[in-house]
Scaffold this active site. Structure first.
Site, PDB file in Angstrom:
ATOM      1  N   GLY A 237      97.313 -24.736  24.711  1.00  0.00           N
ATOM      2  CA  GLY A 237      96.636 -25.929  25.207  1.00  0.00           C
ATOM      3  C   GLY A 237      97.487 -26.874  26.019  1.00  0.00           C
ATOM      4  N   PRO A 273     100.923 -20.340  24.127  1.00  0.00           N
ATOM      5  CA  PRO A 273     100.676 -20.947  25.435  1.00  0.00           C
ATOM      6  C   PRO A 273     100.164 -19.923  26.442  1.00  0.00           C
ATOM      7  CG  PRO A 273     103.009 -20.474  25.200  1.00  0.00           C
ATOM      8  CD  PRO A 273     102.353 -20.047  23.910  1.00  0.00           C
ATOM      9  N   ARG A 275      98.064 -21.165  29.894  1.00  0.00           N
ATOM     10  CA  ARG A 275      98.075 -21.893  31.160  1.00  0.00           C
ATOM     11  C   ARG A 275      99.456 -22.417  31.539  1.00  0.00           C
ATOM     12  NH1 ARG A 275      93.465 -24.636  32.848  1.00  0.00           N
ATOM     13  NH2 ARG A 275      92.755 -24.641  30.695  1.00  0.00           N
ATOM     14  N   ARG A 307      87.019 -21.373  38.490  1.00  0.00           N
ATOM     15  CA  ARG A 307      87.237 -22.652  37.803  1.00  0.00           C
ATOM     16  C   ARG A 307      86.556 -23.849  38.487  1.00  0.00           C
ATOM     17  NH1 ARG A 307      91.413 -24.928  36.701  1.00  0.00           N
ATOM     18  NH2 ARG A 307      90.936 -25.327  34.516  1.00  0.00           N
ATOM     19  N   TYR A 311      83.872 -25.369  35.975  1.00  0.00           N
ATOM     20  CA  TYR A 311      84.308 -26.577  35.248  1.00  0.00           C
ATOM     21  C   TYR A 311      84.460 -27.784  36.154  1.00  0.00           C
ATOM     22  CZ  TYR A 311      86.338 -22.714  32.443  1.00  0.00           C
ATOM     23  OH  TYR A 311      86.564 -21.555  31.758  1.00  0.00           O
ATOM     24  N   CYS A 336      76.523 -16.191  47.470  1.00  0.00           N
ATOM     25  CA  CYS A 336      75.189 -16.779  47.646  1.00  0.00           C
ATOM     26  C   CYS A 336      74.824 -17.647  46.449  1.00  0.00           C
ATOM     27  CB  CYS A 336      74.172 -15.675  47.857  1.00  0.00           C
ATOM     28  SG  CYS A 336      74.614 -14.684  49.284  1.00  0.00           S
ATOM     29  N   TYR A 365      93.750 -18.180  34.461  1.00  0.00           N
ATOM     30  CA  TYR A 365      92.293 -18.120  34.484  1.00  0.00           C
ATOM     31  C   TYR A 365      91.775 -17.994  35.921  1.00  0.00           C
ATOM     32  CZ  TYR A 365      93.342 -19.794  29.810  1.00  0.00           C
ATOM     33  OH  TYR A 365      93.884 -19.922  28.551  1.00  0.00           O
TER      34      TYR A 365
HETATM   35  N1  LLP Z   1      95.037 -19.779  21.702  1.00  0.00           N
HETATM   36  C1  LLP Z   1      93.698 -19.724  21.573  1.00  0.00           C
HETATM   37  C2  LLP Z   1      93.118 -19.455  20.254  1.00  0.00           C
HETATM   38  C3  LLP Z   1      92.885 -19.960  22.691  1.00  0.00           C
HETATM   39  O1  LLP Z   1      91.566 -19.931  22.562  1.00  0.00           O
HETATM   40  C4  LLP Z   1      93.477 -20.227  23.947  1.00  0.00           C
HETATM   41  C5  LLP Z   1      92.664 -20.449  25.131  1.00  0.00           C
HETATM   42  C6  LLP Z   1      94.869 -20.256  24.040  1.00  0.00           C
HETATM   43  C7  LLP Z   1      95.622 -20.035  22.883  1.00  0.00           C
HETATM   44  C8  LLP Z   1      95.594 -20.552  25.324  1.00  0.00           C
HETATM   45  O2  LLP Z   1      95.327 -21.841  25.762  1.00  0.00           O
HETATM   46  P1  LLP Z   1      96.127 -22.466  27.011  1.00  0.00           P
HETATM   47  O3  LLP Z   1      97.571 -22.592  26.609  1.00  0.00           O
HETATM   48  O4  LLP Z   1      95.963 -21.524  28.159  1.00  0.00           O
HETATM   49  O5  LLP Z   1      95.471 -23.756  27.228  1.00  0.00           O
HETATM   50  N2  LLP Z   1      89.100 -20.638  31.197  1.00  0.00           N
HETATM   51  C9  LLP Z   1      89.463 -22.002  30.863  1.00  0.00           C
HETATM   52  C10 LLP Z   1      90.420 -22.052  29.712  1.00  0.00           C
HETATM   53  C11 LLP Z   1      89.915 -21.354  28.465  1.00  0.00           C
HETATM   54  C12 LLP Z   1      90.907 -21.363  27.324  1.00  0.00           C
HETATM   55  C13 LLP Z   1      90.484 -20.432  26.261  1.00  0.00           C
HETATM   56  N3  LLP Z   1      91.371 -20.369  25.131  1.00  0.00           N
HETATM   57  C14 LLP Z   1      90.034 -22.658  32.102  1.00  0.00           C
HETATM   58  O6  LLP Z   1      90.102 -22.013  33.150  1.00  0.00           O
HETATM   59  O7  LLP Z   1      90.387 -23.838  32.077  1.00  0.00           O
END
Ligand code: LLP
Length: 406
Positions: A237, A273, A275, A307, A311, A336, A365
């Site tokens: 996150g 991690p 993103r 994205r 979003y 389209c 993503y």
């Molecule tokens: N752990 C779990 C249980 C998760 O569900 C996720 C992301 C992560 C780790 C990794 O999170 P990050 O570090 O990437 O924030 N498609 C969306 C983001 C969806 C995230 C889903 N879960 C976007 O493009 O913003």
């Protein structure tokens, strides 16, 4: 060296001009900086070093095998959410013990494959799933480590589509139900972990801290009841800056709040991690097809990078060749759908047909959520490492696109 910068008004990835990559490989094209990937990974590792965490890169953000290999060489484990992601990490020879299998909807076949591969952790998200894991483990004679993903009822400071910790969420198990699960006897699993992940692109570490407090309380309660919870997975996150004037807390700021709270935790810590490892190491190159009033129509779109459409996410768009007077423009794809815009209301130089634009921070993503919508083949991907570069995904051919149809 900056991963993406102008040299003589030409945008480069490390030492390689992007225009040369577009000429060689065509567009739309994802381009990644290997050095930025390494740097991002090392930065997370060093921010949390005092906790000696297992860093499980979240494959869903970008599962390209070359990216996974690079991160494995840095020491990463992996966070997977499907049989397909398991197949990817086993293909690159990941250490199974450093793989965490999460996700709300694991099928029996996926659980069986994960147990046969010997993954380090299964993070369960419901009692039904725990029952299923216990049953399959019994049949296979395995005894997997299992963590319960808690739903700590924490509202994350992020877009509602990527918030996962609140009471209305489909993710995780409410605290009392998790407690009831932990107290029952599951003979074929070793139930010794808790997992929290409250959302992605978090605006502050506060929600994560509250979720961690809930997880620690859960572990204390378990230990008073004679059960041993010795593993804590704090999820991912960590945010990245998508705008010039964006200054989300960096990973050091997260670590500064979180690490002191976990200093006295004697057990294992995992971080997932996604993103923050890949987003700003990748960009999407696209070429201009038409100018239609103030709309620049390009060959990438919601099929390449969803994205913005899904979003209303903001990605900076830079011209690959700098120069000319700036004016307001929107950037739209060929699909389209009225939602198929990559950017709105941006200052760009006049763009002629064939000119190139770069959509920044598209490494996470991006390709991972790309589709064949409108029967457009998937784009290619290139990895740049200093002065060298290589194709890490061929452009899909129309034949490959239809190959599995009968
Ligand atoms: N752990 C779990 C249980 C998760 O569900 C996720 C992301 C992560 C780790 C990794 O999170 P990050 O570090 O990437 O924030 N498609 C969306 C983001 C969806 C995230 C889903 N879960 C976007 O493009 O913003």
């Amino acid at each position: 060296m900056l991963p993406f910068q102008y040299i003589d008004d030409q945008l480069h990835c490390e030492a390689v001009p992007l225009a040369a990559l577009a000429a060689e490989f065509g567009t739309p094209l994802y381009v990644y900086s290997a050095n930025r990937l390494r740097e991002n990974y090392r930065r997370i590792a060093s921010a949390f070093a005092q906790l000696k965490p297992t860093i499980c890169y979240s494959v869903k953000a970008n599962g390209n095998l070359s990216i996974l290999r690079l991160l494995k060489d840095e020491g990463a484990g992996f966070d997977i959410v499907s049989g397909g992601e398991l197949f990817r990490v086993m293909t690159i020879g990941a250490e199974a013990g450093k793989v965490v299998f999460a996700g709300v909807g694991k099928t029996a076949a996926e659980i069986e494959a994960a147990l046969r591969a010997g993954v380090g952790w299964i993070n369960v998200e419901s009692e039904g799933e725990l029952r299923r894991v216990n049953e399959i483990a019994g049949r296979l004679g395995a005894k997997p480590n299992v963590a319960i993903r808690l739903r700590p009822d924490v509202e994350a400071d992020t877009h509602h589509h990527i918030s996962t910790g609140s009471a209305a969420s489909k993710f995780g198990v409410p605290m009392e139900a998790a407690w009831a699960m932990a107290r029952r006897h599951w003979p074929n699993v070793s139930l010794r972990g808790v997992h929290v992940h409250i959302g992605s692109q978090l605006g502050s570490p506060n929600g994560t801290l509250r979720a961690i407090e809930a997880a620690l309380e859960f572990a204390r309660r378990a230990s008073r009841a004679g059960a041993q919870i010795d593993s804590l997975d704090i999820g991912g996150g960590f945010p990245v800056a998508y705008r010039d004037d964006d200054a989300p807390p960096d990973v050091e700021a997260f670590a500064a709040i979180i690490a002191p709270r976990l200093d006295s935790w004697p057990g294992r810590i995992l971080i997932e991690p996604g993103r923050s490892v890949v987003a700003n190491s990748g960009l999407l190159l696209t070429s201009v097809q038409y100018n239609k009033e103030r709309i620049v129509i390009v060959d990438a779109g919601m099929h390449t990078l969803i994205r913005p459409a899904l979003y209303e996410a903001h990605h900076r768009v830079w011209p690959v060749e700098r120069g000319g007077e700036l004016r307001r423009a929107d950037v739209a794809g060929p699909i389209c759908e009225s939602a198929d815009f990559l950017a709105r209301d941006r200052m760009l130089p006049p763009m002629a047909e064939g000119d190139l634009l770069a959509v920044l921070d598209a490494g996470a993503y991006g390709l991972a959520m790309a589709s064949n919508y409108n029967s457009r083949p998937l784009p290619a991907e290139v990895m740049v490492d200093g002065e060298s570069y290589r194709l890490i995904r061929r452009r899909q051919t129309p034949g490959e696109m239809i190959a599995s149809e009968v």
